[in-house]
Design a protein around this motif. Structure first.
Motif, mmCIF file in Angstrom:
data_model
loop_
_atom_site.group_PDB
_atom_site.id
_atom_site.type_symbol
_atom_site.label_atom_id
_atom_site.label_comp_id
_atom_site.label_asym_id
_atom_site.label_seq_id
_atom_site.Cartn_x
_atom_site.Cartn_y
_atom_site.Cartn_z
ATOM 1 N N GLN A 154 0.821 -1.207 0.000
ATOM 2 C CA GLN A 154 0.000 0.000 0.000
ATOM 3 C C GLN A 154 0.859 1.264 0.000
ATOM 4 O O GLN A 154 0.634 2.180 -0.790
ATOM 5 N N SER A 155 1.866 1.313 0.868
ATOM 6 C CA SER A 155 2.642 2.554 0.944
ATOM 7 C C SER A 155 3.520 2.704 -0.292
ATOM 8 O O SER A 155 3.762 3.816 -0.763
ATOM 9 N N ILE A 156 3.976 1.585 -0.859
ATOM 10 C CA ILE A 156 4.749 1.666 -2.098
ATOM 11 C C ILE A 156 3.869 2.172 -3.247
ATOM 12 O O ILE A 156 4.277 3.059 -4.002
ATOM 13 N N SER A 157 2.637 1.649 -3.345
ATOM 14 C CA SER A 157 1.773 2.163 -4.431
ATOM 15 C C SER A 157 1.490 3.639 -4.259
ATOM 16 O O SER A 157 1.463 4.384 -5.235
ATOM 17 N N GLU A 158 1.311 4.083 -3.024
ATOM 18 C CA GLU A 158 1.057 5.511 -2.808
ATOM 19 C C GLU A 158 2.247 6.362 -3.244
ATOM 20 O O GLU A 158 2.085 7.370 -3.924
ATOM 21 N N GLU A 159 3.457 5.930 -2.844
ATOM 22 C CA GLU A 159 4.679 6.649 -3.232
ATOM 23 C C GLU A 159 4.761 6.810 -4.750
ATOM 24 O O GLU A 159 5.127 7.866 -5.257
ATOM 25 N N ILE A 160 4.436 5.756 -5.447
ATOM 26 C CA ILE A 160 4.621 5.747 -6.899
ATOM 27 C C ILE A 160 3.464 6.451 -7.600
ATOM 28 O O ILE A 160 3.677 7.299 -8.474
ATOM 29 N N GLU A 161 2.255 6.161 -7.187
ATOM 30 C CA GLU A 161 1.099 6.714 -7.908
ATOM 31 C C GLU A 161 0.910 8.209 -7.660
ATOM 32 O O GLU A 161 0.527 8.952 -8.563
ATOM 33 N N LYS A 162 1.217 8.660 -6.463
ATOM 34 C CA LYS A 162 1.159 10.089 -6.165
ATOM 35 C C LYS A 162 2.150 10.838 -7.073
ATOM 36 O O LYS A 162 1.852 11.905 -7.600
ATOM 37 N N THR A 163 3.320 10.248 -7.233
ATOM 38 C CA THR A 163 4.343 10.876 -8.077
ATOM 39 C C THR A 163 3.939 10.830 -9.545
ATOM 40 O O THR A 163 4.107 11.815 -10.276
ATOM 41 N N ASP A 164 3.384 9.706 -9.993
ATOM 42 C CA ASP A 164 2.870 9.625 -11.370
ATOM 43 C C ASP A 164 1.888 10.762 -11.650
ATOM 44 O O ASP A 164 1.968 11.418 -12.688
ATOM 45 N N SER A 165 0.962 10.991 -10.718
ATOM 46 C CA SER A 165 -0.055 11.997 -11.030
ATOM 47 C C SER A 165 0.535 13.402 -11.035
ATOM 48 O O SER A 165 0.100 14.253 -11.814
ATOM 49 N N LEU A 166 1.569 13.637 -10.226
ATOM 50 C CA LEU A 166 2.249 14.941 -10.289
ATOM 51 C C LEU A 166 2.992 15.101 -11.622
ATOM 52 O O LEU A 166 3.027 16.185 -12.207
ATOM 53 N N ILE A 167 3.589 14.022 -12.095
ATOM 54 C CA ILE A 167 4.285 14.065 -13.400
ATOM 55 C C ILE A 167 3.273 14.366 -14.510
ATOM 56 O O ILE A 167 3.533 15.172 -15.406
ATOM 57 N N ARG A 168 2.115 13.768 -14.418
ATOM 58 C CA ARG A 168 1.051 14.054 -15.402
ATOM 59 C C ARG A 168 0.578 15.504 -15.282
ATOM 60 O O ARG A 168 0.318 16.164 -16.285
ATOM 61 N N LYS A 169 0.504 15.984 -14.044
ATOM 62 C CA LYS A 169 0.077 17.368 -13.804
ATOM 63 C C LYS A 169 1.040 18.352 -14.479
ATOM 64 O O LYS A 169 0.641 19.437 -14.901
ATOM 65 N N ALA A 170 2.293 17.951 -14.592
ATOM 66 C CA ALA A 170 3.287 18.806 -15.255
ATOM 67 C C ALA A 170 3.177 18.710 -16.774
ATOM 68 O O ALA A 170 3.936 19.360 -17.493
ATOM 69 N N GLY A 171 2.268 17.874 -17.247
ATOM 70 C CA GLY A 171 2.023 17.815 -18.688
ATOM 71 C C GLY A 171 2.747 16.704 -19.425
ATOM 72 O O GLY A 171 2.736 16.661 -20.661
ATOM 73 N N TYR A 172 3.375 15.788 -18.678
ATOM 74 C CA TYR A 172 4.121 14.720 -19.329
ATOM 75 C C TYR A 172 3.188 13.601 -19.755
ATOM 76 O O TYR A 172 2.393 13.110 -18.948
ATOM 77 N N LEU A 173 3.271 13.187 -21.020
ATOM 78 C CA LEU A 173 2.279 12.249 -21.567
ATOM 79 C C LEU A 173 2.817 10.843 -21.826
ATOM 80 O O LEU A 173 2.044 9.914 -22.009
ATOM 81 N N GLN A 174 4.153 10.686 -21.895
ATOM 82 C CA GLN A 174 4.708 9.373 -22.267
ATOM 83 C C GLN A 174 4.693 8.386 -21.108
ATOM 84 O O GLN A 174 4.376 8.749 -19.971
ATOM 85 N N GLU A 175 5.105 7.156 -21.430
ATOM 86 C CA GLU A 175 5.237 6.120 -20.399
ATOM 87 C C GLU A 175 6.219 6.592 -19.311
ATOM 88 O O GLU A 175 7.225 7.218 -19.620
ATOM 89 N N ILE A 176 5.907 6.277 -18.063
ATOM 90 C CA ILE A 176 6.758 6.722 -16.949
ATOM 91 C C ILE A 176 7.511 5.528 -16.367
ATOM 92 O O ILE A 176 6.908 4.621 -15.800
ATOM 93 N N HIS A 177 8.835 5.552 -16.514
ATOM 94 C CA HIS A 177 9.656 4.496 -15.920
ATOM 95 C C HIS A 177 10.020 4.873 -14.493
ATOM 96 O O HIS A 177 9.846 6.014 -14.075
ATOM 97 N N PHE A 178 10.550 3.886 -13.773
ATOM 98 C CA PHE A 178 10.808 4.088 -12.341
ATOM 99 C C PHE A 178 12.262 3.791 -11.990
ATOM 100 O O PHE A 178 12.857 2.870 -12.528
ATOM 101 N N ARG A 179 12.814 4.589 -11.097
ATOM 102 C CA ARG A 179 14.120 4.279 -10.501
ATOM 103 C C ARG A 179 13.968 4.355 -8.996
ATOM 104 O O ARG A 179 13.538 5.378 -8.456
#
Ligand SMILES: [Zn+2]
Length: 221
Positions: free
Chosen positions: A99-124
């Protein structure tokens, strides 16, 4: 057991689930330049170097920094660079719940989308650490984990000398290498200073710079 856990958590080429890339297996002269953390007040400086050299890089950003600097994140997107997810908090994601890992990742994904990024998002993974639940999340969500094979700042003898940093990257980058630098920090001014020489040096050796998404397509070519 302790040794096994330690090995697994820091291995750049192996994890129990999902695809992980420490570099790309290719005979083509391509490399990827990746920057971890931020965005910070250094965004303009980094972007102007990349723009002057006409190359695209990949920025693994943290959600909390994106939240604080959304306009800088948008600049990176508008300049045509790739954005990756580097977690929200930058805490080590080992021994964390699904649960906490999904939150860390998905919250960040939505911020990246908010910045206008449309492509696939990889993770490090932050600190390059992953163990069991994080790789499992990646596999379940069909996400790729991007590591690196060239990280000059991790060598203390050269970390504070921009020329030595650049020479290390130029000498050690191979076909398909993924180069990791931390240019966003005030304390890493030498890394930022080394960028010009790294780019020039690798171009002179015939390398082309690709984003992470681009270089993945060179796997087994
Ligand atoms: Zn980091």
């Amino acid at each position: 057991m302790t040794v096994g856990v330690h090995f697994l958590s820091k291995s750049r080429s192996y994890q129990l689930f999902g695809e992980i890339y420490p570099r790309i297996n290719t005979t083509q002269k391509v490399v990827a330049l990746t920057f971890d953390d931020g965005p910070t007040e250094k965004v303009d400086s980094v972007l102007s170097i990349l723009d002057a050299k006409n190359i695209k890089a990949t920025f693994f950003l943290t959600g909390n920094s994106i939240q604080n600097r959304l306009s800088e994140t948008k600049k990176i997107v508008l300049a045509g660079h790739e954005i990756g997810n580097h977690s929200y908090s930058h805490n080590r994601l080992i021994f964390k719940s699904y649960q906490s890992i999904s939150e860390e990742i998905e919250k960040t994904d939505s911020l990246i989308r908010k910045a206008g990024y449309l492509q696939e998002i990889h993770f490090r993974p932050p600190h390059g650490k992953k163990l069991l639940v994080l790789p499992y999340y990646m596999k379940r969500n069909d996400r790729k984990t991007i590591m690196w094979d060239v990280a000059p700042e991790s060598i203390p003898e050269i970390a504070n000398d921009s020329k030595k940093l650049a020479n290390h990257v130029i000498e050690n980058s191979k076909n398909g290498s993924i180069i990791l630098m931390h240019v966003m920090y005030k304390g890493r001014a030498t890394s930022l200073e080394s960028l010009n020489d790294i780019i020039e040096g690798l171009k002179n050796k015939g390398f082309e710079f690709k984003t992470v998404s681009e270089i993945i397509n060179y796997e087994n070519t």
